[in-house]
Scaffold this motif. Sequence first.
Motif, short mmCIF file in Angstrom:
data_model
loop_
_atom_site.label_atom_id
_atom_site.label_comp_id
_atom_site.label_asym_id
_atom_site.label_seq_id
_atom_site.Cartn_x
_atom_site.Cartn_y
_atom_site.Cartn_z
N PHE A 165 1.42 -1.32 -0.12
CA PHE A 165 -0.56 -0.59 0.40
C PHE A 165 0.98 1.49 -0.01
O PHE A 165 1.75 1.79 1.32
N TYR A 167 0.96 4.67 -0.01
CA TYR A 167 0.03 5.69 0.85
C TYR A 167 0.34 6.21 1.35
O TYR A 167 0.37 5.04 2.92
N ARG A 168 0.48 7.18 2.79
CA ARG A 168 0.36 7.52 3.43
C ARG A 168 -1.41 7.29 4.20
O ARG A 168 -2.22 7.40 3.41
N PRO A 169 -0.87 6.84 5.43
CA PRO A 169 -3.28 6.42 5.71
C PRO A 169 -3.39 7.24 5.58
O PRO A 169 -4.17 7.14 6.11
N PHE A 176 -7.01 4.05 3.50
CA PHE A 176 -6.09 3.19 4.13
C PHE A 176 -7.16 1.69 4.78
O PHE A 176 -7.00 0.65 4.82
N GLU A 180 -7.12 -2.27 4.81
CA GLU A 180 -7.01 -2.97 5.94
C GLU A 180 -8.26 -4.17 6.07
O GLU A 180 -8.55 -5.32 6.52
N ARG A 197 2.26 -3.46 3.81
CA ARG A 197 3.09 -2.82 3.88
C ARG A 197 2.53 -1.54 3.23
O ARG A 197 2.52 -1.22 2.12
N VAL A 198 3.00 -0.84 4.30
CA VAL A 198 2.59 0.37 4.31
C VAL A 198 3.87 1.49 3.88
O VAL A 198 4.45 1.23 4.52
N HIS A 200 5.72 4.90 2.74
CA HIS A 200 5.73 6.35 1.89
C HIS A 200 7.38 6.91 2.61
O HIS A 200 7.41 6.41 3.08
#
Length: 321
Positions: A165, A167-169, A176, A180, A197-198, A200
Amino acid sequence: MHVLTLTTNADAPFMNQQMSELERRGVSFTTLPISGEASDVTSRSPVDYLRTLPKVLTEAGNNYDLIHAHYGLTAPIALSQLRTPVVLSLWGSDVHGPTKPVSSACAPLCDDVIVMSEEMREELGRDCRVIPDGVDLEQFQPDSQERARERVGWDDTGDAYQVLFPYRPGRTVKNFPRAERVASAAERLLDRPIDLRVVHEVDHETVPDYMNAADALLLTSRSEGSPNSVKEAMACNLPVVATDVGDVRERLADVEPSYVGATDAELVEGLVDVLRREERSNGRDAAREVSIERTTDRILEVYERVSGTTVEPPREPATIE
């Protein structure tokens, strides 16, 4: 050709990559960012834009061939001077979000308007150029998943699927919480765990490593123009599971395995299928349509038409034998 660039985000990788390619073609740039700072929870105030206006009026008097305004809220400032032609590039949220009235009001006053997808053109309701941001196929290309995981520190993950993923959550438009939900539901249908996996705020040069390390990219955005993460994933043959936003369906039309869905159930089904197949996609072939070289050709045509100036490419230095 000399271009004055106005932008709300001078660090945007896709904009800077395109400008670098245009510089190689003979275009020079001066960039003026909007004053102030913005984040996930705060936006620039009208005062920040007003503070930028005198700088633009002064700089615009320096014999530029055109002004390229990036993002709809920069358009009023670009149009405040009356001599230099204006090209407006809209990024997505300035057409689908609360700033759309500004973009809609300014677009007819600009000499040309660039949007990233047919969906944006329809939403804007006027004729304009559809030119997605280009992807650098030399930077983004397939590599060994094992080596990529070592480089990004994912080499001790057991048998878990790695879902990216990028991008910023905190960016509400990227949704986001939905990512999830989808990942958790998909995990319950699989015989292996999923690591969502976040990723950014990493150097853009390292993004190909994450694309090659992952098993799938998950995009759950509420709206998009032409998401660069999808095109970058395609260039690395990373399967994509995404909501039907922007030009995603068009980009992924012939890409296997990948999946475009509307509901949570459809996204879960797509993610489970993509992960079970454990295959890389054929996305790189489709990504050639939006290579940075092709999109630069089209932007250069806009620049030359609007400015009435023909760009002369830099001469190669003479060699002495």
